[in-house]
Design an enzyme around this catalytic site. Structure first.
Site, PDB file in Angstrom:
ATOM      1  N   THR A 194       2.057  -0.599   8.954  1.00 37.33           N
ATOM      2  CA  THR A 194       2.046  -2.036   8.644  1.00 37.33           C
ATOM      3  C   THR A 194       0.973  -2.782   9.421  1.00 37.33           C
ATOM      4  OG1 THR A 194       3.801  -2.351  10.306  1.00 37.33           O
ATOM      5  CG2 THR A 194       4.484  -2.098   8.005  1.00 37.33           C
TER       6      THR A 194
ATOM      7  N   ARG B  11      15.045  -7.518 -32.815  1.00 34.92           N
ATOM      8  CA  ARG B  11      13.921  -6.899 -32.133  1.00 34.92           C
ATOM      9  C   ARG B  11      12.749  -7.886 -32.055  1.00 34.92           C
ATOM     10  NH1 ARG B  11      13.048  -1.611 -35.406  1.00 34.92           N
ATOM     11  NH2 ARG B  11      11.212  -1.487 -34.043  1.00 34.92           N
TER      12      ARG B  11
ATOM     13  N   ASP C 130       7.902  -5.259  -1.508  1.00 35.28           N
ATOM     14  CA  ASP C 130       9.141  -4.705  -2.068  1.00 35.28           C
ATOM     15  C   ASP C 130      10.356  -5.576  -1.768  1.00 35.28           C
ATOM     16  OD1 ASP C 130       9.428  -4.256   0.624  1.00 35.28           O
ATOM     17  OD2 ASP C 130       9.598  -2.077   0.485  1.00 35.28           O
TER      18      ASP C 130
ATOM     19  N   ALA D 176       0.801  -1.228   0.000  1.00 32.96           N
ATOM     20  CA  ALA D 176       0.000   0.000   0.000  1.00 32.96           C
ATOM     21  C   ALA D 176       0.831   1.274   0.000  1.00 32.96           C
ATOM     22  CB  ALA D 176      -0.934   0.004   1.212  1.00 32.96           C
TER      23      ALA D 176
ATOM     24  N   SER E   5      23.479  -5.433 -57.380  1.00 28.96           N
ATOM     25  CA  SER E   5      23.828  -4.438 -56.372  1.00 28.96           C
ATOM     26  C   SER E   5      23.228  -3.075 -56.698  1.00 28.96           C
ATOM     27  CB  SER E   5      25.348  -4.326 -56.288  1.00 28.96           C
ATOM     28  OG  SER E   5      25.725  -3.329 -55.383  1.00 28.96           O
TER      29      SER E   5
ATOM     30  N   LYS F  80      13.399  -7.275 -37.250  1.00 31.32           N
ATOM     31  CA  LYS F  80      12.193  -7.002 -36.477  1.00 31.32           C
ATOM     32  C   LYS F  80      11.042  -7.749 -37.129  1.00 31.32           C
ATOM     33  CE  LYS F  80       9.334  -3.967 -37.117  1.00 31.32           C
ATOM     34  NZ  LYS F  80       7.955  -3.950 -37.718  1.00 31.32           N
TER      35      LYS F  80
ATOM     36  N   HIS G  88      26.060  -8.323 -42.763  1.00 30.84           N
ATOM     37  CA  HIS G  88      26.404  -7.049 -42.153  1.00 30.84           C
ATOM     38  C   HIS G  88      25.541  -5.907 -42.684  1.00 30.84           C
ATOM     39  CE1 HIS G  88      29.860  -8.648 -44.713  1.00 30.84           C
ATOM     40  NE2 HIS G  88      29.012  -8.126 -45.559  1.00 30.84           N
TER      41      HIS G  88
ATOM     42  N   SER H 200      24.528  -6.009 -52.669  1.00 28.61           N
ATOM     43  CA  SER H 200      24.687  -4.967 -51.654  1.00 28.61           C
ATOM     44  C   SER H 200      23.942  -3.686 -52.014  1.00 28.61           C
ATOM     45  CB  SER H 200      26.169  -4.644 -51.476  1.00 28.61           C
ATOM     46  OG  SER H 200      26.874  -5.790 -51.040  1.00 28.61           O
TER      47      SER H 200
ATOM     48  N   ARG I 175      19.120   0.393 -62.127  1.00 24.65           N
ATOM     49  CA  ARG I 175      20.125   1.387 -61.772  1.00 24.65           C
ATOM     50  C   ARG I 175      20.366   2.296 -62.968  1.00 24.65           C
ATOM     51  NH1 ARG I 175      25.029  -2.877 -62.008  1.00 24.65           N
ATOM     52  NH2 ARG I 175      24.175  -3.540 -60.012  1.00 24.65           N
TER      53      ARG I 175
END
Length: 433
Positions: free
Chosen positions: A81, A311, A106, A9, A399, A328, A339, A381, A416
């Site tokens: 208490t 994640r 606690d 409490a 790439s 994720k 990498h 890449s 590209r």
């Protein structure tokens, strides 16, 4: 059997936080949850006394535990208490069993085994700690292993100040003891509160037997400040690390590794220095390399890192995720991302290689979209995969390509601008006027 009453409490002012003290976390778990788990391991009748931010605490508890009996302390009338276990008429709150164990919310480090000496006592009892430096604590004066009196430090004489026995804040009472002495409790003290220690004093004055049960200090650390929370967390981390290593987990520089209560290990696992495992994670036959962070994810038969970040909802199986790769909600099955990549909201099939700098562009500013990549795909890449996108199997992506449309299986995909070489362009550019 016995009933358990947990006191929760208080305001927790010294935490300096808007979050209720008992909801502050120790290794990813609210500290209150630890004491509730311990309580349910020894009792089928668990009571939780609340007041400050009680609805917030109750909501958190109900998401995890069933069967908790909630009570609101009438702090305006009965604070302290002792007041915590009082009803309006000063009788004790109703419990299922005659034996009642009182704990503080606690104290997240308490375990069932640590409570065993107190649980084995057949008399009314108080848990004690033997402190090398008891300064600041009330002293418990003993006589033939029984409590003779409890004296606050400011009221102790020089001889009493040499006593090392202090109150641990846990109690075992017979219900009839509470029924007899709780109505006699008063708040005639400096704080104007009702204290359980005064309840014991009332019993001693009536020649009641109060057993003194010494407990291990490590398990009964109270958390009243952020410093004490950090200390409790370090002790809990030591337990979690030891449990993991007892299962065969290899830890390099264990003190540098952080893991939470929900982490589980299977098979042969290696954790290098600086690893953080957060939430409910499964690490199975895997190597998590230095300074990688794994959150709410599964890593199976794989290596991750160094400096990788999985994640929530990442499932990495039979794969390699290298340095500075972030995943994720990603499912990798037999894939490699060596990498410098972001792989979010995607599924990647076996024998697929993700080149450096590849990004799944999963967010359009309003919604998240998914990228599906088949088997035996080579992604060059610095390519961008703009979701929603579906890439078939046996695909080669050149790439620097930006993919905005689905790619059929067996295709080579390029997008590209053509390269232009201008003769003597360097000299023209840097020509001095």
């Amino acid at each position: 059997m016995l009933s358990v009453i947990i006191l929760a409490a208080g305001k927790g002012t010294r935490m300096h936080s808007s979050l209720p003290k008992t909801l502050h976390t120790i290794c990813g778990e609210p500290m209150l949850f630890y004491i509730l788990e311990t309580a349910f391991s020894i009792s089928d009748d668990v009571h939780l006394i609340l007041h400050h931010q009680q609805e917030r605490i109750k909501e958190a508890v109900l998401k995890r535990f069933k069967g908790v009996i909630f009570h609101t302390q009438i702090v305006e009338k009965y604070s302290g208490t002792g007041g915590a276990i009082m009803q309006e008429d000063k009788t004790p709150i109703p419990t299922k069993h005659e034996r009642v164990l009182i704990l503080n919310a606690d104290m997240p480090l308490i375990t069932k085994d640590a409570l065993t000496p107190l649980l084995e006592s057949k008399n009314n009892a108080i848990g004690l700690l033997h402190l090398a430096d008891p300064k600041g604590y009330g002293r418990v004066v003993l006589e033939n292993h029984q409590v003779k009196k409890i004296v606050e430090e400011k009221d102790a004489n020089d001889e009493e100040k040499e006593i090392k026995s202090v109150n641990a804040g846990v109690y075992g009472f017979e219900r009839k003891f509470l029924e007899r002495y709780l109505p006699k409790l008063h708040d005639q003290n400096a704080q104007k509160e009702y204290y359980l220690t005064d309840l014991i004093a009332l019993g001693i004055n009536e020649n009641e037997t109060i057993d003194a049960i010494f407990l291990e200090e490590e398990y009964f650390l109270g958390v009243n400040s952020q410093t004490e929370r950090a200390k409790a967390e370090e002790i809990m981390l030591e337990r979690l690390r030891k449990n993991a290593m007892d299962l065969g987990v290899v830890m390099q520089l264990p003190d540098s590794i952080y893991l939470e209560k929900g982490v589980s290990f299977k098979g042969e696992c290696v954790l290098e220095q600086g690893v953080r495992l957060i939430g409910n994670c499964l690490i199975e036959n895997a190597c998590i390399k230095a300074y990688s962070v794994i959150e709410e994810s599964q890593i199976v038969n794989s290596s991750v890192g160094p400096f990788a970040h999985a994640r929530p909802k990442s499932v990495i199986c039979n794969s390699h995720v290298g340095n500075f790769v972030e995943t994720k909600n990603a499912k990798l099955q037999g894939a490699k991302a060596g990498h410098l990549s972001y792989l979010g909201d995607c599924e990647i099939g076996k024998n697929t290689n993700v080149g450096a700098g590849v990004i799944t562009c999963n967010y359009d500013g309003k919604k998240k979209h998914q990228t599906i990549i088949g088997e035996n795909v080579f992604i060059g890449s610095d390519s961008q995969l703009v979701a929603p996108i579906n890439i078939g199997s046996n695909v080669l992506i050149g790439s620097g390509t930006t993919i905005t449309k689905d790619i059929p299986s067996g295709s080579l995909s390029l997008s590209r601008a053509p390269q232009t070489n201008i003769e003597n362009g360097y000299f023209k550019f840097f020509k001095k006027p």
